[in-house]
Design a protein around this motif. Sequence first.
Motif, PDB file in Angstrom:
ATOM      1  N   ASP A 154       1.016  -1.067  -0.143  1.00  0.00           N
ATOM      2  CA  ASP A 154      -0.145  -0.170  -0.064  1.00  0.00           C
ATOM      3  C   ASP A 154       1.035   1.043   0.024  1.00  0.00           C
ATOM      4  N   VAL A 155       1.885   1.288   0.875  1.00  0.00           N
ATOM      5  CA  VAL A 155       2.885   2.513   0.965  1.00  0.00           C
ATOM      6  C   VAL A 155       3.525   2.493  -0.403  1.00  0.00           C
ATOM      7  N   GLU A 156       3.828   1.565  -0.871  1.00  0.00           N
ATOM      8  CA  GLU A 156       4.527   1.736  -2.114  1.00  0.00           C
ATOM      9  C   GLU A 156       3.801   2.275  -3.307  1.00  0.00           C
ATOM     10  N   LYS A 157       2.744   1.643  -3.268  1.00  0.00           N
ATOM     11  CA  LYS A 157       1.611   2.520  -4.200  1.00  0.00           C
ATOM     12  C   LYS A 157       1.335   3.866  -4.036  1.00  0.00           C
ATOM     13  N   LEU A 158       1.199   4.154  -2.709  1.00  0.00           N
ATOM     14  CA  LEU A 158       0.903   5.646  -2.529  1.00  0.00           C
ATOM     15  C   LEU A 158       2.151   6.590  -2.528  1.00  0.00           C
ATOM     16  N   ASP A 159       3.355   5.779  -2.368  1.00  0.00           N
ATOM     17  CA  ASP A 159       4.713   6.766  -2.692  1.00  0.00           C
ATOM     18  C   ASP A 159       4.852   6.884  -4.061  1.00  0.00           C
ATOM     19  N   ARG A 160       4.240   5.805  -5.216  1.00  0.00           N
ATOM     20  CA  ARG A 160       4.690   6.097  -6.448  1.00  0.00           C
ATOM     21  C   ARG A 160       3.784   7.077  -6.896  1.00  0.00           C
ATOM     22  N   ILE A 161       2.526   7.261  -6.398  1.00  0.00           N
ATOM     23  CA  ILE A 161       1.349   8.514  -6.695  1.00  0.00           C
ATOM     24  C   ILE A 161       2.105   9.565  -6.200  1.00  0.00           C
ATOM     25  N   LEU A 162       2.478   9.628  -5.327  1.00  0.00           N
ATOM     26  CA  LEU A 162       3.161  10.942  -4.827  1.00  0.00           C
ATOM     27  C   LEU A 162       4.443  11.492  -5.743  1.00  0.00           C
ATOM     28  N   GLN A 163       5.164  10.307  -5.834  1.00  0.00           N
ATOM     29  CA  GLN A 163       6.417  10.806  -6.609  1.00  0.00           C
ATOM     30  C   GLN A 163       5.949  11.377  -8.108  1.00  0.00           C
ATOM     31  N   GLU A 164       5.103  10.750  -8.721  1.00  0.00           N
ATOM     32  CA  GLU A 164       4.499  10.937  -9.694  1.00  0.00           C
ATOM     33  C   GLU A 164       3.726  12.529  -9.875  1.00  0.00           C
ATOM     34  N   LEU A 165       3.171  12.605  -8.754  1.00  0.00           N
ATOM     35  CA  LEU A 165       2.640  14.085  -8.673  1.00  0.00           C
ATOM     36  C   LEU A 165       3.537  15.019  -8.526  1.00  0.00           C
ATOM     37  N   LEU A 166       4.769  14.759  -7.678  1.00  0.00           N
ATOM     38  CA  LEU A 166       5.830  15.732  -7.498  1.00  0.00           C
ATOM     39  C   LEU A 166       6.538  16.205  -8.764  1.00  0.00           C
ATOM     40  N   VAL A 167       6.605  15.173  -9.614  1.00  0.00           N
ATOM     41  CA  VAL A 167       7.657  15.439 -11.048  1.00  0.00           C
ATOM     42  C   VAL A 167       6.501  16.467 -11.985  1.00  0.00           C
ATOM     43  N   GLN A 168       5.152  15.781 -12.050  1.00  0.00           N
ATOM     44  CA  GLN A 168       4.289  16.525 -12.989  1.00  0.00           C
ATOM     45  C   GLN A 168       3.997  17.967 -12.353  1.00  0.00           C
ATOM     46  N   SER A 169       3.705  18.140 -11.012  1.00  0.00           N
ATOM     47  CA  SER A 169       3.424  19.413 -10.868  1.00  0.00           C
ATOM     48  C   SER A 169       4.596  20.540 -10.427  1.00  0.00           C
ATOM     49  N   GLU A 170       5.784  19.835 -10.474  1.00  0.00           N
ATOM     50  CA  GLU A 170       6.791  20.622  -9.784  1.00  0.00           C
ATOM     51  C   GLU A 170       6.886  21.027  -8.389  1.00  0.00           C
ATOM     52  N   ALA A 171       6.069  20.228  -7.779  1.00  0.00           N
ATOM     53  CA  ALA A 171       5.987  20.747  -6.330  1.00  0.00           C
ATOM     54  C   ALA A 171       6.992  20.335  -5.475  1.00  0.00           C
ATOM     55  N   ASN A 172       7.492  20.669  -4.308  1.00  0.00           N
ATOM     56  CA  ASN A 172       8.664  20.118  -3.519  1.00  0.00           C
ATOM     57  C   ASN A 172       8.382  19.017  -2.505  1.00  0.00           C
ATOM     58  N   GLY A 173       7.176  19.107  -2.156  1.00  0.00           N
ATOM     59  CA  GLY A 173       6.826  17.935  -1.207  1.00  0.00           C
ATOM     60  C   GLY A 173       5.287  17.747  -1.198  1.00  0.00           C
ATOM     61  N   CYS A 174       4.950  16.379  -0.674  1.00  0.00           N
ATOM     62  CA  CYS A 174       3.546  16.205  -0.762  1.00  0.00           C
ATOM     63  C   CYS A 174       3.307  15.002   0.400  1.00  0.00           C
ATOM     64  N   LEU A 175       2.359  14.960   0.957  1.00  0.00           N
ATOM     65  CA  LEU A 175       2.064  14.000   2.082  1.00  0.00           C
ATOM     66  C   LEU A 175       0.477  13.680   2.025  1.00  0.00           C
ATOM     67  N   VAL A 176       0.132  12.662   2.494  1.00  0.00           N
ATOM     68  CA  VAL A 176      -1.091  11.993   2.611  1.00  0.00           C
ATOM     69  C   VAL A 176      -1.277  11.977   4.265  1.00  0.00           C
ATOM     70  N   CYS A 177      -2.365  12.364   4.564  1.00  0.00           N
ATOM     71  CA  CYS A 177      -2.651  12.429   6.084  1.00  0.00           C
ATOM     72  C   CYS A 177      -4.174  12.026   6.309  1.00  0.00           C
ATOM     73  N   ASP A 178      -4.605  11.514   7.380  1.00  0.00           N
ATOM     74  CA  ASP A 178      -5.956  11.453   7.678  1.00  0.00           C
ATOM     75  C   ASP A 178      -6.325  12.614   8.655  1.00  0.00           C
ATOM     76  N   TYR A 179      -7.663  12.601   8.814  1.00  0.00           N
ATOM     77  CA  TYR A 179      -8.340  13.811   9.600  1.00  0.00           C
ATOM     78  C   TYR A 179      -7.801  13.790  11.154  1.00  0.00           C
ATOM     79  N   SER A 180      -7.399  12.765  11.583  1.00  0.00           N
ATOM     80  CA  SER A 180      -6.934  12.854  12.991  1.00  0.00           C
ATOM     81  C   SER A 180      -5.269  13.323  12.828  1.00  0.00           C
ATOM     82  N   GLY A 181      -4.872  13.420  11.597  1.00  0.00           N
ATOM     83  CA  GLY A 181      -3.412  14.031  11.728  1.00  0.00           C
ATOM     84  C   GLY A 181      -2.269  12.958  11.550  1.00  0.00           C
TER      85      GLY A 181
END
Lengths: 156, 211
Positions: free
Chosen positions: A9-36
């Motif tokens: 699961d973590v590898e899949k989420l990491d891949r999605i985030l890596q792709e997002l970073l490359v495409q959007s030219e962002a510096n960092g991103c994270l996935v969190c839930d509403y509990s923090g």
Amino acid sequence: MAFSLVQNDVEKLDRILQELLVQSEANGCLVCDYSGYVLAQQGVDAQQDPLLISALGAGVFSASRELARLLGEDKFSAVFHQGERKSIFICAVNLDVLLVVIFTNDASVGLVKLYAGPATAAMRGVLEEVRHRELTVPVPEHTFVLNDAENVFTKR
Amino acid sequence: MSFINYATREIQLKIVYYGCGLCGKTTNLQVIHEMLADESKGKLTSLATNQDRTLFFDFMPLVAEAIKGFSTKFQMYTVPGQVMYNLTRRLVLKGVDGVVFTADSQWDKMEENVESFNNLIENLSLQGDSIDKVPYVIQYNKMDLPSVAPVNYLEFLLNNRGVRHPSIIASAKTGEGVLETLNLVTRLVLNNFIKTQTGRSPAEKKNLVLM
């Protein structure tokens, strides 16, 4: 019950985030839930403190959702904070989970928004698989054993 | 609801300090931050007003090797105690794994303590939790002050549910009882975590092994 992610699961989420970073030219991103809780992150260094970004991001988004409710809106689907050098974009992945994207002002918020859409859709797929597995596969009993120390925390 | 990351061997748990305004919730976190070694704690962040009253929450991550083979991260929060910030308290309580109810032991604060405890029960029930299922500790704070109620009266007032919950006498300002409260609530939260994951408490598991 706890919400749990396995390696796959973590590898899949990491891949999605890596792709997002490359495409959007962002510096960092994270996935969190509403509990923090931080579920996965890419490009957020220790100095920026992913736990704190997650706690504050969840707080900001929850507060904006309540504001939407007060205004008679169903929800605000995203929050954008613009700084002089860095900005942050937060959007809902599903009812429990958020995507937080941090980018410098060399990148464009339009690009971040554009690629955040498909990224959140892909994440929803992963999280649905997790939810389905949690309902069908029990956690092995031997997994968690407390350490023997009398106190969890001691004075320095 | 706790979170387990098997990939990074990490467990995340959320503990919230709850109580009426000025009862000492923020002071508890400040003292914990001073007491613990750097490797056990992260930065203490306070979202406060100009008058140092908590506006949204205080937050501090703690880390421990409490469960074998996993790094256990505790996310410590306080809520704003003032009555008008109830919506914020609800947001902070979301997904809570354990609560420290900090009571101000001074006689003239009894009504506010009871009101705050009832507010905790109500806010938990609004998010589908029950006070009888969430592990919690009651901390009788400010015991260093002269005009405080006796412990048996505080127990009668705040610890009067079917099952008596653990309580601790404290003076967050001097540090008395602060670490004990933290260790008690983390132990309760960990026991509850293991129980909900496996269906048995750690003590029951130990007995099974011995048999």
